[in-house]
Design a protein around this motif. Structure first.
Motif, PDB file in Angstrom:
ATOM      1  N   TRP A  88      -2.754   6.844 -32.356  1.00  0.00           N
ATOM      2  CA  TRP A  88      -2.826   5.410 -32.111  1.00  0.00           C
ATOM      3  C   TRP A  88      -1.550   4.655 -32.458  1.00  0.00           C
ATOM      4  O   TRP A  88      -1.569   3.431 -32.544  1.00  0.00           O
ATOM      5  CB  TRP A  88      -4.005   4.796 -32.863  1.00  0.00           C
ATOM      6  CG  TRP A  88      -5.304   5.272 -32.338  1.00  0.00           C
ATOM      7  CD1 TRP A  88      -6.200   6.058 -32.973  1.00  0.00           C
ATOM      8  CD2 TRP A  88      -5.851   5.034 -31.035  1.00  0.00           C
ATOM      9  NE1 TRP A  88      -7.269   6.323 -32.170  1.00  0.00           N
ATOM     10  CE2 TRP A  88      -7.087   5.715 -30.969  1.00  0.00           C
ATOM     11  CE3 TRP A  88      -5.418   4.332 -29.915  1.00  0.00           C
ATOM     12  CZ2 TRP A  88      -7.886   5.690 -29.837  1.00  0.00           C
ATOM     13  CZ3 TRP A  88      -6.219   4.322 -28.785  1.00  0.00           C
ATOM     14  CH2 TRP A  88      -7.437   4.990 -28.755  1.00  0.00           C
ATOM     15  N   GLU A  89      -0.440   5.348 -32.657  1.00  0.00           N
ATOM     16  CA  GLU A  89       0.821   4.641 -32.887  1.00  0.00           C
ATOM     17  C   GLU A  89       1.177   3.812 -31.652  1.00  0.00           C
ATOM     18  O   GLU A  89       0.964   4.257 -30.518  1.00  0.00           O
ATOM     19  CB  GLU A  89       1.953   5.637 -33.161  1.00  0.00           C
ATOM     20  CG  GLU A  89       1.942   6.220 -34.535  1.00  0.00           C
ATOM     21  CD  GLU A  89       3.104   7.182 -34.746  1.00  0.00           C
ATOM     22  OE1 GLU A  89       3.785   7.547 -33.770  1.00  0.00           O
ATOM     23  OE2 GLU A  89       3.299   7.583 -35.895  1.00  0.00           O
ATOM     24  N   PRO A  90       1.731   2.620 -31.868  1.00  0.00           N
ATOM     25  CA  PRO A  90       2.116   1.786 -30.711  1.00  0.00           C
ATOM     26  C   PRO A  90       3.157   2.488 -29.838  1.00  0.00           C
ATOM     27  O   PRO A  90       4.103   3.084 -30.330  1.00  0.00           O
ATOM     28  CB  PRO A  90       2.709   0.529 -31.357  1.00  0.00           C
ATOM     29  CG  PRO A  90       2.165   0.500 -32.747  1.00  0.00           C
ATOM     30  CD  PRO A  90       1.945   1.934 -33.142  1.00  0.00           C
ATOM     31  N   GLY A  91       2.934   2.425 -28.544  1.00  0.00           N
ATOM     32  CA  GLY A  91       3.865   3.012 -27.585  1.00  0.00           C
ATOM     33  C   GLY A  91       3.734   4.513 -27.433  1.00  0.00           C
ATOM     34  O   GLY A  91       4.527   5.135 -26.735  1.00  0.00           O
ATOM     35  N   ASN A  92       2.760   5.105 -28.073  1.00  0.00           N
ATOM     36  CA  ASN A  92       2.576   6.551 -28.014  1.00  0.00           C
ATOM     37  C   ASN A  92       1.710   6.895 -26.805  1.00  0.00           C
ATOM     38  O   ASN A  92       0.622   6.355 -26.633  1.00  0.00           O
ATOM     39  CB  ASN A  92       1.904   7.027 -29.303  1.00  0.00           C
ATOM     40  CG  ASN A  92       1.919   8.529 -29.444  1.00  0.00           C
ATOM     41  OD1 ASN A  92       2.252   9.247 -28.512  1.00  0.00           O
ATOM     42  ND2 ASN A  92       1.553   9.004 -30.607  1.00  0.00           N
ATOM     43  N   SER A  93       2.173   7.812 -25.976  1.00  0.00           N
ATOM     44  CA  SER A  93       1.405   8.203 -24.792  1.00  0.00           C
ATOM     45  C   SER A  93       0.281   9.176 -25.134  1.00  0.00           C
ATOM     46  O   SER A  93      -0.574   9.441 -24.301  1.00  0.00           O
ATOM     47  CB  SER A  93       2.335   8.840 -23.754  1.00  0.00           C
ATOM     48  OG  SER A  93       2.919  10.014 -24.284  1.00  0.00           O
ATOM     49  N   TYR A  94       0.272   9.691 -26.361  1.00  0.00           N
ATOM     50  CA  TYR A  94      -0.779  10.622 -26.758  1.00  0.00           C
ATOM     51  C   TYR A  94      -2.156   9.974 -26.768  1.00  0.00           C
ATOM     52  O   TYR A  94      -3.159  10.642 -26.588  1.00  0.00           O
ATOM     53  CB  TYR A  94      -0.493  11.224 -28.135  1.00  0.00           C
ATOM     54  CG  TYR A  94       0.685  12.163 -28.161  1.00  0.00           C
ATOM     55  CD1 TYR A  94       0.793  13.190 -27.236  1.00  0.00           C
ATOM     56  CD2 TYR A  94       1.682  12.022 -29.109  1.00  0.00           C
ATOM     57  CE1 TYR A  94       1.877  14.054 -27.251  1.00  0.00           C
ATOM     58  CE2 TYR A  94       2.764  12.878 -29.134  1.00  0.00           C
ATOM     59  CZ  TYR A  94       2.850  13.896 -28.200  1.00  0.00           C
ATOM     60  OH  TYR A  94       3.913  14.742 -28.223  1.00  0.00           O
TER      61      TYR A  94
END
Length: 179
Positions: free
Chosen positions: A103-109
Motif C-alpha cells: 500500500w505504499e503510495p505510487g506502488n504498482s504492487y
C-alpha cells in the motif's frame, strides 16, 4: 468440493429468500402496489401483479434475481477472506509486514495484489458454480431433497461460513504477536 460449494451457495440464496419473505410483511410497497391507480399503471406495462413480479423476477429468480447475485458475491467474498487469512499467516511466517509494501503510495504492487485477490475467487466460482449454469442444476437437485437434508446442509453451510470468518479473524492473532 463442488457439491459442498454449491450447497453453501444454495444455503446463502435460501437465507436471502427467507429474510426477504420476513421483511415483506412490513414492506410498505406491498400495500402501495395494491392501490388501483398503481395497478393500472403497471398493467399498461404488462405486469398484472407487481408484488408477484417483484418476488419472482426481481428478487427470487435463480438466474438473474438479486438474491442469486448477492449469494454469488458472498461466495467470492468467502474465498477472499480465506486468501487474506492465508496472507496474514504468510506474513507471520516471514516475520515481515508485506501489506505496508503493497500500500505504499505510487506502488504498482497494490494493483497486482487487488487483481490477484479477485481473480482467484472468480476462477474458483466460475469453475465450481457458474460454468454452464452448474449451480442451477444443483439448485434443482437440492430443491427435490427432503426438508431434513436441506436443513442439515443449511447448518453445515452455516458452520463452514462461521469457520471461514473465524479463520480470517484468528489469522490476525499471530500477526499481531509478530509486530
Amino acid at each position: 468440493m463442488e457439491r459442498i460449494w454449491n450447497y453453501i451457495h444454495y444455503a446463502i440464496f435460501n437465507f436471502y429468500r427467507r429474510v426477504y419473505k420476513l421483511l415483506s410483511y412490513i414492506d410498505p410497497f406491498k400495500l402501495i402496489y395494491k392501490i388501483p391507480a398503481i395497478r393500472k399503471f403497471y398493467a399498461k406495462g404488462g405486469i398484472e401483479d407487481m408484488n408477484q413480479f417483484t418476488d419472482e423476477v426481481i428478487f427470487n429468480n435463480k438466474v438473474s434475481g438479486l438474491h442469486s447475485i448477492w449469494a454469488g458475491v458472498h461466495m467470492g467474498g468467502l474465498i477472499i477472506l480465506i486468501e487474506y487469512g492465508i496472507f496474514n499467516i504468510f506474513q507471520t511466517i516471514l516475520g515481515k509486514s508485506l501489506i505496508q509494501y503493497v500500500w505504499e503510495p505510487g506502488n504498482s504492487y497494490k494493483w497486482i495484489f487487488i487483481i490477484g485477490l479477485l481473480i482467484l475467487p472468480w476462477i474458483i466460482n466460475e469453475k465450481l458454480l457458474f460454468k454452464n449454469d452448474k449451480y442451477l442444476k444443483y439448485f434443482d437437485e437440492f430443491d427435490k431433497e427432503p426438508k431434513e437434508v436441506r436443513r442439515k446442509w443449511a447448518w453445515i453451510s452455516f458452520g463452514i461460513i462461521l469457520g471461514i470468518l473465524g479463520f480470517f479473524i484468528l489469522s490476525f492473532i499471530p500477526l499481531s504477536k509478530t509486530y
